[in-house]
Design an enzyme around this catalytic site. Structure first.
Site, PDB file in Angstrom:
ATOM      1  N   HIS A   5      39.503  75.693  21.166  1.00  8.90           N
ATOM      2  CA  HIS A   5      38.215  75.579  21.839  1.00  8.90           C
ATOM      3  C   HIS A   5      38.268  76.364  23.141  1.00  8.90           C
ATOM      4  CE1 HIS A   5      36.649  73.111  18.868  1.00  8.90           C
ATOM      5  NE2 HIS A   5      36.948  71.919  19.335  1.00  8.90           N
ATOM      6  N   LYS A  55      27.034  64.307  24.552  1.00  6.20           N
ATOM      7  CA  LYS A  55      25.817  65.114  24.686  1.00  6.20           C
ATOM      8  C   LYS A  55      24.616  64.377  24.077  1.00  6.20           C
ATOM      9  CE  LYS A  55      25.746  69.163  22.567  1.00  6.20           C
ATOM     10  NZ  LYS A  55      24.574  69.398  21.709  1.00  6.20           N
TER      11      LYS A  55
END
Length: 930
Positions: free
Chosen positions: A144, A587
């Site tokens: 990532h 999120k």
């Protein structure tokens, strides 16, 4: 607390010395004009932090007055400063750890402490062995894109870090001191003249090789030390008992196997990744043997075992030239002769590993068929040494090599595969659609039947149940479907080839992103069985959103009850991996709600597995920042988990800059791994949490707090139309996509920005740059203040929850870290980039919620200031801020200029590298990206 001033003085002296060297470098390389300008920015920022509001205004005015070259120079100076400050802090951490180990003997959160606690709690030697037998700690490296530094800079910084360590461990002569200082100055000059950012996007194989570096530089040599200390801690806690220690600490990787959202991870890339893994493992074994040959110089007069003599003769027949040379070079030294032949067999294994998987697989009889055969040869040497009075040699460096071979095999790190559930659904739709056409006599027959992808969950389950029971081949030998389907189906065939060429440990996990039903796992099982690897893979659901976490127990019940899946589980030892994602749930629902829902999900997932007699391994998809499940020590995070969800087994991702922070330095890597093992042991043996936290008033309070926090978060993030505009206008989100720090695209889909398409990493990274750090705290203050309000009894209860409940304490402490890295004054400067209506719709909420959250945490924790509980971190952030502020002010200026420039113009192209340098510098200063 008492040792903090001493450490401050030592660290400050070191930073000042490095800072003077850097200042000299600036003057040498750029002249006094840049040095003077940097000093002006530093003085203004320090005055602003001391309360001089006018200095803050002058700071912004100075930033706006810089031309592009001057802006680049100032940013580069402060960014370089933080590179060396980070080195100094790392070196100081190592020094403190060593001092504490000497002073305390048994440091906190150590293996010795864990086993002593377990023995004192009444855990018997037999129970300890049972725990060891089921224990697994498996960090998984991912690519990532949160490591903003270039590989070249990382390598140079590592070399500088080793020089700093030498200062703490050596007494230099005047000549040595001169040479050391000169080498450091040389490194600083090279650092200054190197580009801060990459000139191209890294390929997946670049990322693979970056990840492998840590095995080469740190982990391969460190792992046997960790295991040896594990054994020593056991021996101290259970005198006289003997234990078997299986490979309970192992490593995995997603780099080259994670294809969800990354079109650059192809079959060829995954195959080459597996080859790189094997070649690195073989090179490391050959390096270890090179270092050991002279060590095993035992004379033949002491004798060797019959087994070793037979193995040596068999290997000599494979390599007669090597044998002839070894008998002359190592005359009358049977162990060195035997090791020379092992080395030759590893060489033949390297040659075999370099051949493509798809080539005819005709094994070379000289090569090792697998790592077990290699281990057998090493163990034969060990046993022979023991039989002939050389126990110390058998238990020393040779034992380390045996342990390395057991842990790393020929695969080095197990490569996990990950793909989105939609890809499997689409592939089966095409494959099964062809079956329907064939059975109907072709398209011309006019027969129609529902396509697989259009069926509901019950319909898909019916189709999959039929196909799994039929035993008929699903796909032809030659794949002639669409490219996407060929890729999806071909991956399972690659698994079979990898099992044949590298070993089953090379690929043993297949993760299904966005699992929303049992059919998502059964579809993968069907394709795996078609390729002949159904019993060779753990099939792992990944639950990411809050809604998915709620649905997960019912999905598991349906899955475990399915006959085909129940049969599959038996082949996998009745063990089930389940992955939970921290980024998307945050999120989706905000900081507190995501944390609470994940906590509840772990309890419900453990209960679902227990109902079906399945052993659970939870796989935690944590990021490096608080907004993505990180933020504090990994060991403390494990201790905050529900005990029933651990039970000796823990798998977790290590992402981006956290890999460098945790694994670059051997002693810091050791400490991290020791804390993980300690936490898993202690949590597994822990009693249940406080009764108030299970079905009592504390749990009731968390349900209420979570609902309030989610409502506040969603009101801003999901329901305020201006929020995304504010995010785009006040953060460098567009520029982060150009940073070349990862192979994955920043968005899942092209086109205009939508929250659901934005990956969690750039979402967190951008809020961090603008010093809002929204994902790490927003909604928490409204929840705490709204629930407790003016009720003093409720505030008292929250204080008790903080002191006695690890989950709640960790949640508040991680939020404190986010709040201290956030900065309302700097966030206000970024807010000026937004159009006034957008700013007015969003910024007051950020400002007020930050104040509410800070006030509530201080009241609950009874602290005078945020992070009083972590004075070292509080001090580090406080002294860093005056050096980060100039880069923030310059970044705002650059963003304003860039957005005023025409896209693609020379002016815009000239601004991009300066802006990206500011992103790197701020990331280095905050020690966080995404």
């Amino acid at each position: 607390m008492s040792e903090l001033p001493q450490h401050r003085d030592h660290l400050s002296a070191r930073i000042q010395r490095l800072g003077r060297m850097l200042g000299d470098t600036l003057v040498e390389q750029e002249g006094t004009a840049l040095f003077d300008r940097v000093e002006l920015f530093r003085a203004l920022a320090k005055a602003y932090r001391a309360g001089d509001a006018d200095a803050g205004r002058r700071l912004q005015a100075e930033a706006e007055s810089l031309d592009d070259d001057a802006a680049h120079g100032v940013v580069k100076a402060f960014a370089t400063y933080f590179q060396i400050v980070n080195l100094a802090e790392e070196s100081e951490r190592v020094r403190i750890l060593r001092a504490r180990a000497v002073e305390l003997g048994v440091p906190p959160e150590s293996l010795a402490e864990a086993w002593r606690q377990l023995a004192e709690a009444g855990v018997s030697a037999e129970a300890a062995q049972a725990l060891i037998d089921r224990m697994l700690v498996l960090p998984v490296f991912t690519a990532h894109p949160t490591e903003a530094k270039r590989r070249t800079l990382l390598t140079r910084l590592r070399r500088m870090a080793r020089r700093l360590d030498a200062y703490d461990r050596s007494v230099f002569t005047p000549s040595e001191e001169t040479h050391a200082v000169q080498a450091m100055r040389e490194d600083l000059a090279a650092l200054w003249q190197s580009d801060e950012t990459r000139d191209r996007q890294p390929t997946v194989l670049d990322e693979v090789r970056n990840g492998l570096y840590f095995f080469d530089a740190t982990l391969f040599d460190l792992v046997p030390i960790v295991y040896a200390d594990f054994e020593r801690a056991l021996a101290a806690a259970y005198p006289g008992a003997t234990f078997r220690l299986p490979p309970l600490l192992r490593f995995g990787s997603w780099i080259g196997g994670d294809r969800d959202g990354n079109p650059f991870v192809t079959l060829d890339v995954t195959e080459e990744t597996l080859r790189e893994h094997k070649l690195m493992a073989l090179r490391l074994y050959r390096r270890a043997i090179d270092r050991m040959r002279g060590h095993l110089s035992v004379s033949e007069r002491y004798g060797i075992s019959d087994d070793l003599a037979e193995r040596t003769a068999a290997n000599a027949a494979l390599f007669p030239d090597v044998w002839d040379d070894a008998t002359v070079r190592y005359s009358r030294q049977p162990y060195r002769q035997a090791m020379a032949l092992v080395y030759a067999r590893l060489g033949a294994t390297v040659e075999a590993a370099e051949r493509p998987f798809r080539a005819d697989h005709r094994p070379d009889p000289r090569a090792y068929a697998d790592a077990d055969a290699f281990v057998d040869d090493l163990r034969a040497m060990q046993d022979s040494l023991r039989q002939h009075g050389a126990e110390r040699l058998a238990s020393g460096r040779l034992a380390d090599l045996v342990r390395q071979a057991e842990v790393f095999g020929f695969h080095l790190a197990t490569l996990d595969l990950r793909q989105h559930a939609d890809r499997h659904r689409d592939a089966l739709d095409e494959v099964l659609g062809r079956y329907d056409e064939a059975e109907a006599g072709g398209e011309e027959s006019g027969r129609t039947s529902p396509r697989y992808a259009t069926l509901d969950e019950a319909g898909r389950l019916a189709v999959l149940t039929r196909e799994l029971a039929s035993g008929r081949p699903l796909t032809p030998n030659r794949l002639d479907f669409s490219d996407a389907t060929n890729e999806t189906v071909g991956l399972f065939r690659l698994v079979r080839q990898a099992h044949e060429r590298v070993g089953r440990a090379a690929l043993d996990t297949y993760i299904v992103s966005m699992t929303q039903g049992a059919s998502d796992l059964l579809a993968v099982l069907l394709m795996a069985q078609d390729a002949g690897v159904g019993d060779g893979l753990d099939l792992v659901p990944l639950f990411e959103t809050v809604a998915d976490l709620h649905a997960a127990p019912a999905i598991l019940d349906a899955l475990f009850a399915h006959p085909a899946y129940a049969a599959h589980l038996k082949t996998r030892g009745q063990r089930q991996q389940i992955m939970i994602g921290y980024s998307d749930s945050n999120k989706d629902g905000g900081y507190l709600t995501a944390g609470w829902e994940l906590h509840l999900a772990q309890r419900s997932l453990a209960a679902a597995c227990a109902r079906h007699g399945v052993e659970l391994t939870l796989f935690h998809g944590r990021g490096g920042s608080t907004g993505r499940g990180g933020g504090g020590s990994a060991g403390q995070a494990v201790l905050a988990q529900p005990p029933e969800s651990v039970q000796g087994r823990m798998k977790l991702t290590e992402q981006g800059e956290t890999i460098t922070d945790r694994y670059d330095h051997p002693e810091l890597a050791y400490r991290h791994l020791e804390q993980l093992l300690h936490a898993v042991l202690v949590t597994t043996a822990a009693t249940t949490p406080p009764p108030e936290a299970r079905g009592g008033p504390w749990e009731d309070a968390l349900y209420d707090l979570s609902g309030r926090a989610e409502a506040a978060y969603r009101a801003l993030v999901h329901e305020t139309p201006e929020l995304l505009d504010y995010f785009q206008q006040t953060t460098p989100i567009a520029e982060i996509g150009r940073l070349n720090i990862g192979s994955r695209p920043a968005k899942r889909r092209s086109g205009s920005l939508r929250l659901e398409d934005l990956r969690a990493i750039p979402w967190v990274f951008s809020w961090m740059q603008s010093r809002v750090v929204l994902p790490g705290w927003y909604g928490l203050g409204t929840a705490l203040a709204g629930w407790a309000a003016a009720d003093e009894a409720r505030w008292t209860m929250l204080g008790a929850m903080y002191r006695r409940w690890p989950f709640f304490r960790t949640a508040l402490d991680n939020a404190q870290r986010s709040l201290r890295k956030a900065d309302l004054g700097i966030a206000t400067v970024y807010a000026t980039l937004a159009d006034e209506p957008v700013r007015d719709a969003v910024f007051p909420h950020l400002r007020d919620e930050m104040a509410r959250t800070e006030a509530a945490i201080l009241r609950i924790t009874e602290q005078a200031d945020v992070l009083d509980n972590e004075p070292w971190l509080q001090y580090a952030i406080r002294v860093r801020n005056p050096y980060i502020d100039p880069m923030n002010h310059i970044q705002v200026t650059l963003l304003r200029r860039l957005r005023d420039a025409e896209d693609g113009s020379d002016e815009a192209e000239a601004l991009h590298p300066i802006l990206l340098a500011s992103v790197n510098g701020i990331a280095a200063g905050l020690r966080n990206t995404g």
